[in-house]
Design a protein around this motif. Structure first.
Motif, PDB file in Angstrom:
ATOM      1  N   SER A  26       0.825  -1.214   0.000  1.00 59.18           N
ATOM      2  CA  SER A  26       0.000   0.000   0.000  1.00 59.18           C
ATOM      3  C   SER A  26       0.859   1.264   0.000  1.00 59.18           C
ATOM      4  O   SER A  26       0.358   2.350  -0.222  1.00 59.18           O
ATOM      5  N   GLU A 106     -13.631  -1.650   9.070  1.00 61.43           N
ATOM      6  CA  GLU A 106     -12.564  -0.659   8.881  1.00 61.43           C
ATOM      7  C   GLU A 106     -11.326  -1.051   9.689  1.00 61.43           C
ATOM      8  O   GLU A 106     -10.196  -0.908   9.231  1.00 61.43           O
ATOM      9  N   ARG A 109      -9.670  -3.820   7.837  1.00 59.77           N
ATOM     10  CA  ARG A 109      -8.947  -3.262   6.689  1.00 59.77           C
ATOM     11  C   ARG A 109      -7.581  -2.745   7.116  1.00 59.77           C
ATOM     12  O   ARG A 109      -6.573  -3.023   6.471  1.00 59.77           O
ATOM     13  N   HIS A 114      -4.961  -3.133   3.760  1.00 59.55           N
ATOM     14  CA  HIS A 114      -5.625  -2.851   2.490  1.00 59.55           C
ATOM     15  C   HIS A 114      -5.749  -1.346   2.307  1.00 59.55           C
ATOM     16  O   HIS A 114      -6.153  -0.638   3.236  1.00 59.55           O
ATOM     17  N   ASN A 116      -7.823   0.122   0.341  1.00 57.98           N
ATOM     18  CA  ASN A 116      -9.209   0.490   0.094  1.00 57.98           C
ATOM     19  C   ASN A 116     -10.121  -0.523   0.782  1.00 57.98           C
ATOM     20  O   ASN A 116      -9.923  -1.731   0.654  1.00 57.98           O
ATOM     21  N   SER A 118     -12.974  -1.452  -0.027  1.00 59.33           N
ATOM     22  CA  SER A 118     -13.729  -2.296  -0.950  1.00 59.33           C
ATOM     23  C   SER A 118     -13.068  -3.667  -1.125  1.00 59.33           C
ATOM     24  O   SER A 118     -13.759  -4.677  -1.286  1.00 59.33           O
TER      25      SER A 118
END
Length: 142
Positions: A26, A106, A109, A114, A116, A118
């Motif tokens: 990322s 969240e 995530r 991650h 994003n 999604s």
């Protein structure tokens, strides 16, 4: 009780001296929360390795990398008759357990790194607890 993930190590071949480090996928460092039991187990290990070049050493006195780890896990998986086990199997299992237990998506995530949300929802949304009846009841009462 958190582990900082700041960079990624890549090994191009299996010989000494051919690895390099770079930013995470990322491009951002992240902090991974550890359960108390794991933090307690890792504390003496981290303390003992404070002056070592690599916290998690691999073969050839270098960092642990994916290919040799995959080989080692494959041997254990074969002996245990668990086909298809990879290092990422543990990551996916843990994330699935978090989501199915109702962890905030969240937070999951961020733990996984991650970029994003999604992607997190796409991979683990199927494990999110379904609360349809409670939601319908609550909306009706509202």
């Amino acid at each position: 009780q958190r582990l900082r993930v700041a960079r990624t190590v890549f090994r191009l071949h299996r010989s000494k001296g051919d690895s390099w480090t770079g930013a995470t996928k990322s491009g951002h460092e992240r902090w991974v929360d550890l359960p108390d039991s794991l933090a307690k187990t890792l504390t003496p290990f981290v303390t003992a390795r404070r002056d070592a070049r690599w916290l998690f050493p691999g073969r050839f006195d270098g960092p642990i990398t994916y290919a040799p780890l995959l080989e080692d896990i494959a041997k254990v998986a074969e002996a245990a008759r668990v086909p298809g086990l990879t290092p990422h199997s543990f990551r996916h299992a843990r994330a699935s357990l978090w989501v199915s237990a109702g962890a905030d998506i969240e937070w999951v995530r961020r733990q996984l790194g991650h970029a994003n949300i999604s992607l997190t929802v796409m991979l683990y949304g199927k494990h999110m607890p379904m609360r349809r009846q409670a939601v319908l009841r609550d909306l009706e009462e509202a």
